[in-house]
Structure formats: structure tokens, C-alpha cells
Design an enzyme around this catalytic site. Structure first.
Site, short mmCIF file in Angstrom:
data_model
loop_
_atom_site.label_atom_id
_atom_site.label_comp_id
_atom_site.label_asym_id
_atom_site.label_seq_id
_atom_site.Cartn_x
_atom_site.Cartn_y
_atom_site.Cartn_z
N GLU A 38 0.88 -1.16 0.00
CA GLU A 38 0.00 0.00 0.00
C GLU A 38 0.92 1.23 0.00
OE1 GLU A 38 -3.54 1.92 2.76
OE2 GLU A 38 -2.79 -0.07 3.24
N ARG A 264 5.41 -13.16 9.58
CA ARG A 264 6.02 -11.86 9.29
C ARG A 264 7.32 -11.72 10.07
NH1 ARG A 264 2.20 -8.02 9.01
NH2 ARG A 264 3.55 -6.26 9.32
N LYS A 274 4.55 0.77 8.95
CA LYS A 274 4.66 2.08 8.29
C LYS A 274 3.98 3.17 9.11
CE LYS A 274 3.52 0.04 4.30
NZ LYS A 274 2.48 -0.03 3.33
P1 ATP Z 1 2.62 -1.93 7.50
O1 ATP Z 1 1.85 -2.28 8.74
O2 ATP Z 1 4.04 -1.64 7.76
O3 ATP Z 1 1.92 -0.91 6.66
P2 ATP Z 1 1.56 -3.83 5.75
O4 ATP Z 1 1.58 -5.31 5.85
O5 ATP Z 1 0.26 -3.15 5.95
O6 ATP Z 1 2.66 -3.30 6.68
P3 ATP Z 1 1.74 -3.49 2.98
O7 ATP Z 1 2.22 -2.31 2.23
O8 ATP Z 1 0.31 -3.82 2.91
O9 ATP Z 1 2.20 -3.31 4.44
O10 ATP Z 1 2.61 -4.78 2.67
C1 ATP Z 1 3.05 -5.23 1.43
C2 ATP Z 1 3.50 -6.65 1.61
O11 ATP Z 1 4.57 -6.72 2.54
C3 ATP Z 1 2.37 -7.50 2.15
O12 ATP Z 1 2.30 -8.67 1.39
C4 ATP Z 1 2.78 -7.77 3.57
O13 ATP Z 1 2.32 -9.01 4.00
C5 ATP Z 1 4.30 -7.72 3.50
N1 ATP Z 1 4.87 -7.37 4.80
C6 ATP Z 1 4.64 -6.24 5.51
N2 ATP Z 1 5.30 -6.28 6.69
C7 ATP Z 1 5.96 -7.46 6.73
C8 ATP Z 1 6.81 -8.10 7.68
N3 ATP Z 1 7.11 -7.54 8.86
N4 ATP Z 1 7.33 -9.32 7.37
C9 ATP Z 1 7.03 -9.89 6.20
N5 ATP Z 1 6.24 -9.36 5.26
C10 ATP Z 1 5.70 -8.15 5.51
MG MG Z 2 -0.97 -1.74 5.54
#
Ligand code: ATP
Ligand code: MG
Length: 550
Positions: A38, A264, A274
Site C-alpha cells: 500500500e 512476518r 509504516k
Molecule cells: P505496515 O503495517 O508496515 O503498513 P503492511 O503489511 O500493511 O505493513 P503493505 O504495504 O500492505 O504493508 O505490505 C506489502 C506486503 O509486505 C504484504 O504482502 C505484507 O504481508 C508484507 N509485509 C509487511 N510487513 C511485513 C513483515 N514484517 N514481514 C514480512 N512481510 C511483511
Molecule cells: Mg498496511
């Protein structure tokens, strides 16, 4: 598919076992993955793990990996985030096949919603958000049907059209899938699949005032792109039945994608979200998303970590099915392992002490030879100046030595690396009792660091010739966050310390982003933002010694 991916083939993991089985049985013939961020912030090291897994899997099976922006939430475009995401993926060594936007599929998602309504599998619900929550039930109690659940197909089609036409304010109506309010899986209790939002969207402007929810949108995005394996993190395990339900009910795709969840990445003392990282930036705790303390990819790049080290680390920690927390020291060890055979040494001293070689002729200078990297003879040698006045590191002298101290102290002789055996004869003090300078003598017979000497010395120290020394700024970094006994993280006020030092003259040529081992101190990088032609500012990357035991 990859620019500079020098990784060995990815080690197998449970996801690859699944793929191997499917390929062997003929269930599938290709592999297509995606990385779906995102665009609401900079990527962090957790994303690096997902990037390595998705792109690495595609590479391993000769498949494809798309970069897809998950922009189904209407927000203003932030091109800063989009640009940063692309720079980070490329820096990690990967290249996407297609770059896509989930919002480009809004028409198909809308069609899919209509299809569900026509099949009697979706209804417009006018319960308030609070009521929806109340009706949903709990983990131990089933939910209650919405009073709007039995609306006719015609009525639902008309009301959904009204939603689309802007006749409802935000929150006044939603489209819900009609599944099972008594399901033990709360995600299956008539989940909301479309909501009203009058926020303009960066891509579609005000074309839409209804937006699909993640659980409805994501499987459709994957299916449209022909993704075979939709790899996501463990929180989505309970959403998988809904993912499969959407694909089954919408039914446009003969060989639908398969969602597979993995654990994760969590690292000690690291914020991995983020949203929280954005707060650190917005509230001024750090100097931007690329502050060298930040666990963002931009931050660790500026800090001096290498893409190879990140990829090796992700490979080393593996792909697990259960959540755990990795010690930050393991990441640091991967960085050290990568740098130790790549980076040349330079002589740098901090808390410097002046040394006068009283028997060395005034005005004379010579060049002495030192190796660039003890581990890698092919990296060659360089010359550093030696003269009558030198600086040594504050740690390399003790007026009253402790036991087993083999460096310089009054009456002791040590090797000045690459130069001579040097003996300390006198400590000259300032009026306030601090050390002004050390008076030493050198033995001309011990040139080349004493290769032909008739005696041995126990200590070897480095030095910087005073006349040609370059003054540099040094920023020593600790972890951005610290974790208290209850496991709560808070900002580490002591996460950066600025010092200065004297460096051998070649350091004056250091370019932003250039890395060195400061001899016997650690690995450092010339900061990409603060280093200029006139002033060199270095970030500590990682210390020489590891506290991490494999
Ligand atoms: P954040 O909470 O930091 O915004 P998110 O999972 O909402 O993380 P996205 O931008 O939706 O962030 O994530 C893109 C991809 O990265 C998704 O497939 C997510 O599962 C993966 N991802 C995010 N954080 C991790 C993590 N700590 N370990 C492994 N994969 C991750
Ligand atoms: Mg997110």
C-alpha cells in the site's frame, strides 16, 4: 528478471514444497507472484523479506513477479512513496515484470459485486458501523442476521446503484457478502465488501464514491493478473476462506490463485509498521524516512547496509509458519559478514593523542605501506604518510596500564602499523593535568613495521600523520528504539552520538556512499546527504565484533 541478483538459488521452504507438488502433479505449469504494497509510507525491512520471497520465488521457478500498488483506499497520491518503493525494490536487486495499480481494476471489481448481488450472494445493509459490529457476535457467540439481509435482488441492485450514484453519505450503506452469521470464522459473518467514501482517489478522482474492501479486492486483483501464489503474512490465515469464497462465487477464473501465509518478520528493538514509522518522522524523532536509525530500506541503505547483506539475512532466517522475533544482532552479523571481504581499511583515530617522535628528523616525511584488507590480499596495499608528529587513538594509550594491556604506555614499545617500533618515553601534561603529548622514539632498524626486527612487540596500533590529517565527523548509531522489561518500545534518546576524528589523507576524497573499515573500529559509510567536498561525515554501519552467536 533481476539486475544484480547474485544470490545463490533460494533455499527451499514450505511454500516451495507446495509449488513443487503442484508443478509435479500438473495442477499448475507456471509460477506468478506479486509484491503488493500500500503506497502509504516507505518500505521497511519486513517488506524486504516479502520482496525477497516473492521475487526470489519467481526467479527460482522462471516465473514472474508483479509490483502492484494496493491503492483501494482512496487517498491523495503520494508520489514520494511510490518513487521510494520502486527505488527500494530495485536497490534490493529485483525487477518487476509489470507495475500495476489495484485501482485500475475498479470496473471489474464492481462487475464482480453485481454478479454476487444477482446470485443472491450480496446485499446492501443500512446498519450503522456500530450496529454491524454489535450484530457480528464474538469468538464464542454467533452473530445475528442483519434485518436487511433478505432484500430482493432487484432492491439490492437498485440500492447498490444508489450507493454508486452518491445517494449515501460515508457509513450510511455498505454492500455485504451473504455467507453465514453463525460461522465460527468471524471473517465469514457477512463481511462488508464495498463501502461508501467520498474521498477523492489519486487515480480515479471522483469517478467512484464506493470502494471495495481488501478481502474482496485482493483475490480479484490476484486473479486478474493470473497470480498463481498469493503470498501474505499470517494475520490473513483466517481470511483465506473468504479469499477462496470470493474466487469461487465470482467464478470468472478457471485456475484461481492460492493464498499461502508465512510468518512476518519481527526484529528486536525494531518498529515494523509504516504507520508507526510515519509517526517517528512526522513527530520529528528522526530526520526523515531515510534517517540512518530507521528500519526502512531507505534508512538502512543510508546507514550503509548492503542489498547483498539484506538478501543473505532474509535467506538465513528462512520462511516460517509461526511468528517469532529475530535478534537485531543477527541482521548486524549479516552486514558484517558481507562487508568484511569487500571494504578497504583506513586509519582513523578518535579522542586523539599527539605523539612526537623526538629522534625523527624535523621536516622529514615518508610513506609507509599498509594492506587494504587483511582478509583479501587481492585488494592490495596503500601508502600512508609517517612523520615526526602523529596522532594515535585515545584507546591506544594508558598512562597506568591495566593488566594485559599491550598497547602504548610509558616505557613500552609497540608497532606503529606499517611503520616502526616506537617506544613511549615521556608523558607531557597541560597545566590542567590532561595529556598534551607523548614523547616517543622510533627504531630506524624496524622499518616496514619491524619485518627484520631482532625482537618482538606485543601490540600494534595505527596512527595518522598530524600534518596531513583530515578532520572528519563521525556519527555512531545505536538502535532507534529500546524495549523495556514489559516489552514496550520507546524511542532511544541515545540513538546517535556525534564525534569527530582524524583520518589519513585519502579520506578527503571519500565520496558519498563510500564504505570503509576504520581500522580496528568498525565499518563506516560517508553519509550520502551530509558529505560534501569540504566536509566528510561518516555513519557507523556496524562494529567489527559480533555479539551474535550462530
Ligand atoms: P505496515 O503495517 O508496515 O503498513 P503492511 O503489511 O500493511 O505493513 P503493505 O504495504 O500492505 O504493508 O505490505 C506489502 C506486503 O509486505 C504484504 O504482502 C505484507 O504481508 C508484507 N509485509 C509487511 N510487513 C511485513 C513483515 N514484517 N514481514 C514480512 N512481510 C511483511
Ligand atoms: Mg498496511
Amino acid at each position: 528478471m533481476s539486475d544484480n541478483n547474485t544470490n545463490p538459488e533460494m533455499r527451499s521452504n514450505f511454500i516451495h514444497d507446495i509449488i513443487d507438488e503442484e508443478l509435479a502433479s500438473g495442477k499448475r505449469t507456471t509460477v506468478a507472484t506479486r509484491f503488493p504494497p500500500e503506497p502509504n509510507g516507505y518500505l521497511h525491512i519486513g517488506h524486504a523479506k516479502s520482496i525477497c520471497l516473492n521475487f526470489g520465488t519467481a526467479l527460482k521457478y522462471g516465473g514472474t513477479c508483479n509490483l502492484r500498488y494496493d491503492d483501494t483506499n482512496p487517498v491523495k497520491e503520494d508520489t514520494e512513496y511510490v518513487d521510494a518503493i520502486e527505488e527500494d525494490v530495485k536497490w534490493l536487486g529485483f525487477q518487476w515484470d509489470k507495475r500495476l495499480w489495484a485501482s485500475d481494476y475498479f470496473d471489474q471489481m464492481y462487475e464482480a459485486a453485481l454478479e454476487l448481488i444477482r446470485k443472491g450472494k450480496a446485499f446492501v445493509c443500512n446498519l450503522s458501523p456500530e450496529e454491524i459490529k454489535e450484530y457480528r457476535g464474538t469468538l464464542t457467540e454467533p452473530g445475528k442476521n442483519s434485518p436487511y439481509r433478505d432484500r430482493s435482488v432487484e432492491e439490492n441492485l437498485k440500492l447498490f446503484q444508489d450507493m454508486k450514484d452518491g445517494k449515501y453519505k460515508d457509513g450510511e450503506a455498505v454492500l455485504r457478502a451473504k455467507i453465514d452469521m453463525a460461522s465460527p470464522n468471524i471473517n465469514m459473518r457477512d463481511p462488508v465488501i464495498y463501502r461508501v467514501s467520498h474521498t477523492p482517489h489519486h487515480n480515479t478522482g471522483d469517478k467512484w464514491c464506493i470502494y471495495p474492501m481488501y478481502d474482496f479486492a485482493h483475490p480479484i486483483e490476484d486473479a486478474i493478473e493470473g497470480i498463481t501464489h498469493s503470498i501474505c503474512t499470517l494475520e490473513f490465515e483466517d481470511h483465506r476462506p473468504l479469499y477462496d469464497w470470493v474466487l469461487r462465487e465470482v467464478g470468472f477464473w478457471p485456475n484461481p490463485p492460492r493464498q499461502i501465509e508465512f510468518a512476518r518478520l519481527n526484529i528486536t528493538d525494531m518498529l515494523m509498521s509504516k504507520r508507526y514509522l510515519k509517526r517517528m518522522v512526522d513527530e520529528g524523532y528522526v530526520d526523515g524516512w531515510d534517517d540512518p536509525r530507521m528500519p526502512t530500506i531507505a534508512g538502512i541503505r543510508r546507514r550503509g547496509y548492503t542489498p547483498e547483506a539484506i538478501r543473505n539475512f532474509c535467506e538465513e532466517i528462512g520462511v516460517a509458519k509461526a511468528n517469532s522475533t529475530v535478534d537485531a544482532a543477527q541482521l548486524e552479523a549479516a552486514v558484517r559478514d558481507d562487508l568484511q571481504n569487500k571494504v578497504p581499511a583506513r586509519n582513523v583515530v578518535t579522542d586523539p593523542i599527539k605523539v612526537i617522535i623526538t629522534n625523527y628528523p624535523e621536516g622529514r616525511k615518508e610513506m609507509v605501506t599498509v594492506e587494504n584488507n587483511r582478509n583479501v590480499p587481492e585488494m592490495g596495499e596503500r601508502q600512508v604518510p609517517f612523520g615526526r608528529e602523529l596522532w594515535i587513538d585515545g584507546d591506544d594509550f594508558m598512562e597506568v596500564p591495566v593488566k594485559k594491556y599491550f598497547r602504548l604506555f610509558p616505557g613500552n614499545e609497540v608497532r606503529f602499523k606499517g611503520a616502526y617500533f616506537i617506544k613511549c618515553n615521556e608523558v607531557v601534561k597541560n597545566d590542567d593535568g590532561t595529556i598534551k603529548e607523548l614523547h616517543c622514539t622510533y627504531d630506524p632498524e624496524t622499518a616496514g613495521g619491524g619485518v627484520n626486527a631482532n625482537r618482538k612487540v606485543k601490540g600494534t596500533i595505527h596512527f595518522v600523520e598530524a600534518d596531513s590529517a583530515v578532520k572528519i565527523r563521525i556519527r555512531e548509531y545505536g538502535h532507534m528504539m529500546k524495549t523495556d522489561e514489559d516489552g514496550n518500545m520507546e524511542f532511544n534518546e541515545d540513538s546517535v552520538r556525534e564525534t569527530w576524528g582524524y583520518a589519513e589523507p585519502s579520506v578527503a576524497e571519500a565520496q558519498p556512499g563510500e564504505r570503509f573499515q576504520f581500522f580496528r573500529k568498525g565499518y563506516y559509510i560517508a553519509d550520502s546527504k551530509l558529505t560534501t567536498d569540504d566536509e566528510k561525515v561518516f555513519n557507523s554501519i556496524v562494529s567489527l565484533k559480533s555479539s551474535w552467536k550462530k
